[in-house]
Scaffold this motif. Structure first.
Motif, PDB file in Angstrom:
ATOM      1  N   ILE A 297       0.853  -1.191   0.000  1.00  0.00           N
ATOM      2  CA  ILE A 297       0.000   0.000   0.000  1.00  0.00           C
ATOM      3  C   ILE A 297       0.877   1.225   0.000  1.00  0.00           C
ATOM      4  CG2 ILE A 297      -1.738   1.287   1.297  1.00  0.00           C
ATOM      5  CD1 ILE A 297      -1.974  -1.863   2.400  1.00  0.00           C
ATOM      6  N   THR A 298       0.689   2.059  -1.011  1.00  0.00           N
ATOM      7  CA  THR A 298       1.507   3.254  -1.122  1.00  0.00           C
ATOM      8  C   THR A 298       1.199   4.214   0.007  1.00  0.00           C
ATOM      9  OG1 THR A 298       1.365   2.996  -3.467  1.00  0.00           O
ATOM     10  CG2 THR A 298       2.083   5.142  -2.693  1.00  0.00           C
ATOM     11  N   GLU A 299       2.280   4.662   0.654  1.00  0.00           N
ATOM     12  CA  GLU A 299       2.113   5.677   1.691  1.00  0.00           C
ATOM     13  C   GLU A 299       1.463   6.897   1.052  1.00  0.00           C
ATOM     14  OE1 GLU A 299       5.486   7.093   4.398  1.00  0.00           O
ATOM     15  OE2 GLU A 299       5.185   8.622   2.908  1.00  0.00           O
ATOM     16  N   SER A 300       0.409   7.386   1.646  1.00  0.00           N
ATOM     17  CA  SER A 300      -0.268   8.522   1.023  1.00  0.00           C
ATOM     18  C   SER A 300      -1.127   9.228   2.061  1.00  0.00           C
ATOM     19  CB  SER A 300      -1.127   8.006  -0.129  1.00  0.00           C
ATOM     20  OG  SER A 300      -2.473   8.276   0.073  1.00  0.00           O
ATOM     21  N   PRO A 301      -1.395  10.527   1.835  1.00  0.00           N
ATOM     22  CA  PRO A 301      -2.255  11.236   2.781  1.00  0.00           C
ATOM     23  C   PRO A 301      -3.652  10.626   2.824  1.00  0.00           C
ATOM     24  CG  PRO A 301      -1.296  12.737   1.141  1.00  0.00           C
ATOM     25  CD  PRO A 301      -0.961  11.351   0.717  1.00  0.00           C
ATOM     26  N   GLU A 302      -3.986   9.834   1.771  1.00  0.00           N
ATOM     27  CA  GLU A 302      -5.308   9.189   1.745  1.00  0.00           C
ATOM     28  C   GLU A 302      -5.455   8.109   2.799  1.00  0.00           C
ATOM     29  OE1 GLU A 302      -6.919   7.547  -1.984  1.00  0.00           O
ATOM     30  OE2 GLU A 302      -5.332   8.749  -2.900  1.00  0.00           O
ATOM     31  N   ILE A 303      -4.308   7.572   3.293  1.00  0.00           N
ATOM     32  CA  ILE A 303      -4.444   6.524   4.302  1.00  0.00           C
ATOM     33  C   ILE A 303      -4.943   7.162   5.586  1.00  0.00           C
ATOM     34  CG2 ILE A 303      -3.255   4.798   5.713  1.00  0.00           C
ATOM     35  CD1 ILE A 303      -1.349   4.297   3.528  1.00  0.00           C
ATOM     36  N   SER A 304      -6.073   6.673   6.050  1.00  0.00           N
ATOM     37  CA  SER A 304      -6.589   7.184   7.316  1.00  0.00           C
ATOM     38  C   SER A 304      -6.509   6.019   8.296  1.00  0.00           C
ATOM     39  CB  SER A 304      -8.036   7.631   7.137  1.00  0.00           C
ATOM     40  OG  SER A 304      -8.808   6.513   6.777  1.00  0.00           O
TER      41      SER A 304
ATOM     42  N   HIS B 230       3.822  12.589   4.829  1.00  0.00           N
ATOM     43  CA  HIS B 230       4.037  13.408   6.021  1.00  0.00           C
ATOM     44  C   HIS B 230       3.880  12.643   7.320  1.00  0.00           C
ATOM     45  CE1 HIS B 230       4.066  16.808   3.390  1.00  0.00           C
ATOM     46  NE2 HIS B 230       2.931  16.401   2.869  1.00  0.00           N
ATOM     47  N   THR B 231       2.914  11.741   7.307  1.00  0.00           N
ATOM     48  CA  THR B 231       2.551  11.061   8.558  1.00  0.00           C
ATOM     49  C   THR B 231       3.352   9.775   8.719  1.00  0.00           C
ATOM     50  OG1 THR B 231       0.803  10.037   7.284  1.00  0.00           O
ATOM     51  CG2 THR B 231       0.164  11.858   8.700  1.00  0.00           C
ATOM     52  N   THR B 232       4.510   9.746   8.069  1.00  0.00           N
ATOM     53  CA  THR B 232       5.221   8.500   7.851  1.00  0.00           C
ATOM     54  C   THR B 232       5.434   7.622   9.082  1.00  0.00           C
ATOM     55  OG1 THR B 232       7.164   9.845   7.915  1.00  0.00           O
ATOM     56  CG2 THR B 232       6.376   9.260   5.773  1.00  0.00           C
ATOM     57  N   LEU B 233       6.122   8.150  10.096  1.00  0.00           N
ATOM     58  CA  LEU B 233       6.471   7.268  11.208  1.00  0.00           C
ATOM     59  C   LEU B 233       5.218   6.796  11.947  1.00  0.00           C
ATOM     60  CD1 LEU B 233       8.937   5.920  12.353  1.00  0.00           C
ATOM     61  CD2 LEU B 233       9.090   7.723  14.059  1.00  0.00           C
ATOM     62  N   GLU B 234       4.205   7.648  11.991  1.00  0.00           N
ATOM     63  CA  GLU B 234       2.961   7.257  12.647  1.00  0.00           C
ATOM     64  C   GLU B 234       2.334   6.050  11.934  1.00  0.00           C
ATOM     65  OE1 GLU B 234      -0.253  10.018  12.600  1.00  0.00           O
ATOM     66  OE2 GLU B 234      -1.261   9.020  14.274  1.00  0.00           O
ATOM     67  N   LEU B 235       2.440   6.032  10.605  1.00  0.00           N
ATOM     68  CA  LEU B 235       1.898   4.881   9.859  1.00  0.00           C
ATOM     69  C   LEU B 235       2.636   3.601  10.243  1.00  0.00           C
ATOM     70  CD1 LEU B 235       1.464   6.390   6.263  1.00  0.00           C
ATOM     71  CD2 LEU B 235      -0.338   5.912   7.906  1.00  0.00           C
TER      72      LEU B 235
END
Ligand code: G
Ligand code: MN
Length: 260
Positions: A135-142, A170-175
């Motif tokens: 799954i591509t890291e993206s701002p769409e991932i909620s 942007h939210t990388t490490l949190e993901l």
């Protein structure tokens, strides 16, 4: 070009894509991933290509947006899953017990999608742990319930979940901390950057990923320097043009079977 022209081109491309799905112009290329410890191919990433009769070999960046806009993503994903699942079965029969990863857009992630993937895996007779969904890291991932439960049910069903292109959002490490995942792929932009900031970001990511028991893959390794950096970081797997580009299945077979 005005917006009407662009819409007309997109509509033509979408018609072409529908036809491509029917007549078999879509093909799957495979790029190997190597285990850093043993130097062996342990998995392949399945990458869709469109052999266009006029424009030659098209990459996903040239048609995925149109496919999403025209509701064709599910059919493309099904095609890649079925084709690569069949191929991996053949490689297993030849003695190469490797994994296969397919790419999925965050917009496809819901429980029905996860059920469909698990059904395909059963129908294809793939053993547990062979398939991974990237799954591509993206701002769409909620962190919405349908997304989280889709990922968790894939993992429960023996399908790996990889966070692709880590470091581009942007939210990388949190993901990495919070998503149900079994793998992280460090984006090529980080692998190819020798700054201290990047070094710190990647080391944090790998610490968290390994702490969760996830495998770490460095993608986009194009030369010895990139590879040395990835090894120093302690990644588990490496992928990139330095080793092999995405290849048609027939060209990959000798690399897999010969490496055993
Ligand atoms: O988003 P994702 O990482 O899945 O993208 C895969 C794409 O990256 C493929 O289409 C492939 O052609 C390309 N690719 C694979 N290896 C390399 C590499 O070493 N360098 C670069 N720049 N691109 C690569
Ligand atoms: Mn990928």
């Amino acid at each position: 070009m005005d917006s009407d022209d662009r819409a007309a081109i997109a509509a033509e491309l979408a018609d072409g894509l529908r036809r491509a799905l029917e007549v078999g112009e879509l093909v799957v290329y495979y790029q190997p991933e190597y285990d850093v410890g043993t130097g062996r191919v342990v998995a392949v990433e399945a990458l869709c290509r469109w052999c266009h009769p006029q424009h030659g070999l098209l990459l996903p960046v040239q048609f995925i947006e149109v496919a999403e806009a025209h509701g064709l993503m599910a059919r493309i994903s099904d095609f890649v899953l079925e084709e690569s699942g069949r191929r991996i079965g053949e490689w297993h029969r030849q003695g190469a017990e490797i994994g296969v990863s397919i790419n999925v857009s965050p917009s496809q992630l819901d429980p029905a999608f996860a059920e469909g993937v698990l059904r395909h895996v059963t129908e294809l007779g793939l053993p547990q742990g062979v398939l991974t969904v990237e799954i591509t890291e993206s701002p769409e991932i909620s962190f919405s319930e349908p997304e989280l439960s889709a990922l968790a049910s894939l993992i429960d069903g023996g399908v790996g979940v990889s966070l692709d292109d880590f470091g581009t959002g942007h939210t990388t490490l949190e993901l990495v901390e919070r998503l149900p995942i079994t793998e992280v792929k460090i984006d090529r932009s980080l692998v190819q950057d020798d700054s201290d900031e990047t070094d710190a970001v990647v080391r944090d990511c790998i610490r968290v990923a390994h702490g969760r028991g996830a495998t770490v893959v460095a993608e986009g390794i194009e030369n010895q320097e990139h590879f040395a950096r990835a090894v120093a970081w302690g990644v588990d797997r490496a992928q990139g043009y330095f080793f092999a580009p995405p290849l048609p299945a027939d060209e990959l077979t000798p690399l897999l079977v010969g490496a055993l």
